[in-house]
Design an enzyme around this catalytic site. Structure first.
Site, PDB file in Angstrom:
ATOM      1  N   ASP A  66      10.621  55.172  31.308  1.00  0.00           N
ATOM      2  CA  ASP A  66      11.463  56.070  30.518  1.00  0.00           C
ATOM      3  C   ASP A  66      10.826  56.284  29.145  1.00  0.00           C
ATOM      4  O   ASP A  66      10.221  55.385  28.586  1.00  0.00           O
ATOM      5  CB  ASP A  66      12.861  55.454  30.263  1.00  0.00           C
ATOM      6  N   ASP A 117      16.033  53.205  20.658  1.00  0.00           N
ATOM      7  CA  ASP A 117      15.828  52.185  21.698  1.00  0.00           C
ATOM      8  C   ASP A 117      15.059  51.019  21.098  1.00  0.00           C
ATOM      9  O   ASP A 117      15.412  49.856  21.263  1.00  0.00           O
ATOM     10  CB  ASP A 117      14.941  52.733  22.838  1.00  0.00           C
ATOM     11  N   GLU A 175      15.137  45.508  28.653  1.00  0.00           N
ATOM     12  CA  GLU A 175      14.688  46.721  29.334  1.00  0.00           C
ATOM     13  C   GLU A 175      13.494  47.335  28.600  1.00  0.00           C
ATOM     14  O   GLU A 175      12.666  48.010  29.206  1.00  0.00           O
ATOM     15  CB  GLU A 175      15.843  47.726  29.351  1.00  0.00           C
ATOM     16  N   GLU A 176      13.417  47.121  27.312  1.00  0.00           N
ATOM     17  CA  GLU A 176      12.383  47.775  26.510  1.00  0.00           C
ATOM     18  C   GLU A 176      11.052  47.036  26.450  1.00  0.00           C
ATOM     19  O   GLU A 176      10.115  47.515  25.827  1.00  0.00           O
ATOM     20  CB  GLU A 176      12.905  48.022  25.082  1.00  0.00           C
ATOM     21  N   ASP A 217      20.038  45.383  27.883  1.00  0.00           N
ATOM     22  CA  ASP A 217      19.672  46.795  27.735  1.00  0.00           C
ATOM     23  C   ASP A 217      20.139  47.139  26.322  1.00  0.00           C
ATOM     24  O   ASP A 217      21.320  47.386  26.091  1.00  0.00           O
ATOM     25  CB  ASP A 217      20.417  47.633  28.787  1.00  0.00           C
ATOM     26  N   LEU A 232      19.858  49.618  24.270  1.00  0.00           N
ATOM     27  CA  LEU A 232      20.514  50.910  24.067  1.00  0.00           C
ATOM     28  C   LEU A 232      20.564  51.641  25.400  1.00  0.00           C
ATOM     29  O   LEU A 232      19.532  51.971  25.976  1.00  0.00           O
ATOM     30  CB  LEU A 232      19.755  51.733  23.027  1.00  0.00           C
ATOM     31  N   ASP A 233      21.771  51.825  25.875  1.00  0.00           N
ATOM     32  CA  ASP A 233      21.966  52.474  27.168  1.00  0.00           C
ATOM     33  C   ASP A 233      22.447  53.903  26.952  1.00  0.00           C
ATOM     34  O   ASP A 233      23.300  54.153  26.088  1.00  0.00           O
ATOM     35  CB  ASP A 233      23.015  51.690  27.971  1.00  0.00           C
ATOM     36  N   GLU A 262      21.508  46.224  33.654  1.00  0.00           N
ATOM     37  CA  GLU A 262      22.660  47.130  33.714  1.00  0.00           C
ATOM     38  C   GLU A 262      23.668  46.702  34.779  1.00  0.00           C
ATOM     39  O   GLU A 262      24.841  46.437  34.484  1.00  0.00           O
ATOM     40  CB  GLU A 262      22.172  48.563  33.970  1.00  0.00           C
TER      41      GLU A 262
HETATM   42  P1  AHG Z   1      18.837  53.938  29.587  1.00  0.00           P
HETATM   43  O1  AHG Z   1      19.137  54.885  28.491  1.00  0.00           O
HETATM   44  O2  AHG Z   1      19.133  52.511  29.222  1.00  0.00           O
HETATM   45  O3  AHG Z   1      17.464  54.111  30.163  1.00  0.00           O
HETATM   46  O4  AHG Z   1      19.864  54.182  30.776  1.00  0.00           O
HETATM   47  C1  AHG Z   1      20.076  55.486  31.246  1.00  0.00           C
HETATM   48  C2  AHG Z   1      20.816  55.385  32.516  1.00  0.00           C
HETATM   49  C3  AHG Z   1      22.321  55.216  32.397  1.00  0.00           C
HETATM   50  O5  AHG Z   1      22.843  55.044  31.142  1.00  0.00           O
HETATM   51  C4  AHG Z   1      22.884  56.456  33.022  1.00  0.00           C
HETATM   52  O6  AHG Z   1      23.959  56.116  33.843  1.00  0.00           O
HETATM   53  C5  AHG Z   1      21.763  57.027  33.799  1.00  0.00           C
HETATM   54  O7  AHG Z   1      20.582  56.567  33.238  1.00  0.00           O
HETATM   55  C6  AHG Z   1      21.762  58.506  33.785  1.00  0.00           C
HETATM   56  O8  AHG Z   1      20.801  58.959  34.646  1.00  0.00           O
HETATM   57  P2  AHG Z   1      20.652  60.510  35.019  1.00  0.00           P
HETATM   58  O9  AHG Z   1      20.181  61.179  33.773  1.00  0.00           O
HETATM   59  O10 AHG Z   1      19.639  60.522  36.116  1.00  0.00           O
HETATM   60  O11 AHG Z   1      21.998  60.985  35.452  1.00  0.00           O
HETATM   61 MN    MN Z   2      20.650  51.752  30.433  1.00  0.00          MN
HETATM   62 MN    MN Z   3      18.263  51.400  27.582  1.00  0.00          MN
END
Ligand code: AHG
Ligand code: MN
Ligand code: MN
Length: 338
Positions: free
Chosen positions: A76, A82, A105-106, A124, A126-127, A284
């Site tokens: 990501d 983050d 996660e980071e 995690d 920052l989610d 998560e």
């Molecule tokens: P993060 O920001 O920690 O990488 O998590 C993102 C996750 C979660 O928060 C969310 O439910 C999902 O990604 C959304 O994914 P889509 O954009 O594919 O829907």
């Molecule tokens: Mn997350």
């Molecule tokens: Mn995150």
């Protein structure tokens, strides 16, 4: 006793308004073996979340939005916040001495703090980071385990690759219209709202329960035609047939929190883009599965409960279905039919 007297009595019995600090202290006696270290660890997490909350509230005014042009180990895009949140939580947990190791996660690998701490934290920081730049709710998710190796010895992956069942506590912080911390130590779920003028989390949602049935389903519907498990596609059709409301924020913490309060189901199935699901088991799924079970709901990957999955990699992902018990049962029926 008249119903209104009964209501009044139970209302008085609930310590709404008590600060998180005092709440933690009052619970400390329930875990005599944990002494004060575990309580201090929860306080450290709460403190770091207040700092992160402050940073998030400044986003837009100072240059902390946008990505840093780098990816984390999950592939990501890393956002500035983050990285910042990761630093804040890692720093807060490193200083106390209660935590032996952190996996985030980071960062690709775990951090061995080389101390005699009893606990392991998976986080995690920052989610929902795709929502940072657009002023939409985001969160932090954490799991706490006991270390497996002897105190004083180097940590190994085994200390971190523990089943969700082994969590001794888990929680999340939701940075939304108001900031909340929700956590469980395996004895029910309690939610605290951040009172900004006091700088304190205050108990606002004691003994949270997830309704057995809800009418909300949450998933990224853009993925519908790419879902691998036909049973999941059938269940989504059933949700539509029943006129359930589709609600999807795209920040897991926020979607989960809404469904916990209102009753609902969140689905992130395996799909062509993410054959093993997108969400991370350690950072998560585990924490939210522990919380939902404590609140009377369920969480699974479609074939087994999330809490029973033995992780084999720090950053492993899983399909995630989580929410109200009866909705989870209906989903399982659809899956079993295929
Ligand atoms: P993060 O920001 O920690 O990488 O998590 C993102 C996750 C979660 O928060 C969310 O439910 C999902 O990604 C959304 O994914 P889509 O954009 O594919 O829907
Ligand atoms: Mn997350
Ligand atoms: Mn995150």
């Amino acid at each position: 006793m008249t119903p209104s007297l009964q209501m009044e009595k139970s209302r008085i019995a609930l310590p709404i308004g008590v600060t998180l600090d005092r709440f933690i202290k009052s619970k400390q006696t329930e875990y005599p073996s944990a002494a004060g270290e575990f309580s201090q660890l929860l306080r450290d997490l709460a403190l770091a979340s207040k700092v992160v909350n402050r940073e998030i509230n400044k986003a837009g005014l100072v240059d902390i939005m946008g990505n840093i042009g780098q990816q984390n180990s999950g592939g990501d895009e890393q956002q500035k916040l983050d990285v910042l949140a990761n630093i804040r939580f890692t720093r807060a947990l490193s200083k106390g001495g209660e935590v032996a190791g952190i996996v985030s996660e980071e960062t690709e690998n775990f951090i061995d703090l080389k101390n005699k701490g009893k606990y392991i934290v998976a986080i995690d920081p920052l989610d929902g980071s795709s929502n940072i730049d657009v002023n939409v709710s985001i969160g932090t998710i954490f799991s706490i385990f006991k270390r497996k190796s002897k105190a004083g010895k180097p940590l190994s992956k085994k200390d971190f690759l523990q089943k969700g069942d082994c969590q001794i506590a888990a929680g999340y912080i939701l940075y939304g219209p108001s900031t909340m911390m929700v956590y469980t130590t395996g004895n029910g779920v309690n939610g605290f709202t951040y009172e900004t003028t006091l700088g304190e989390y205050v108990l606002s949602h004691p003994d949270m329960k997830c309704k057995t049935t809800g009418t909300i389903y949450s998933m990224n519907e853009g993925l519908t035609s790419h879902i691998i498990n036909k049973g999941v596609t059938d269940y989504i059709a059933l949700c539509k047939f029943r006129n359930y409301s589709g609600r999807y924020i795209g920040s897991l913490v926020a979607d989960f929190h809404r469904n916990l309060l209102k009753g609902g189901i969140f689905l992130y199935p395996s799909c062509k883009k993410y054959p093993k699901g997108k969400l991370r088991l350690l950072f998560e799924a585990n924490a939210l599965a522990f919380i939902v079970e404590q609140a009377g709901g369920e969480a699974s990957d479609g074939s087994k409960p999330i809490l029973r999955i033995q992780p084999t990699q720090l950053h492993e992902t899983t399909a995630l279905f989580i929410g109200s018990k009866n909705m989870m049962k209906d989903l399982q029926k659809c899956i079993n039919k295929n």
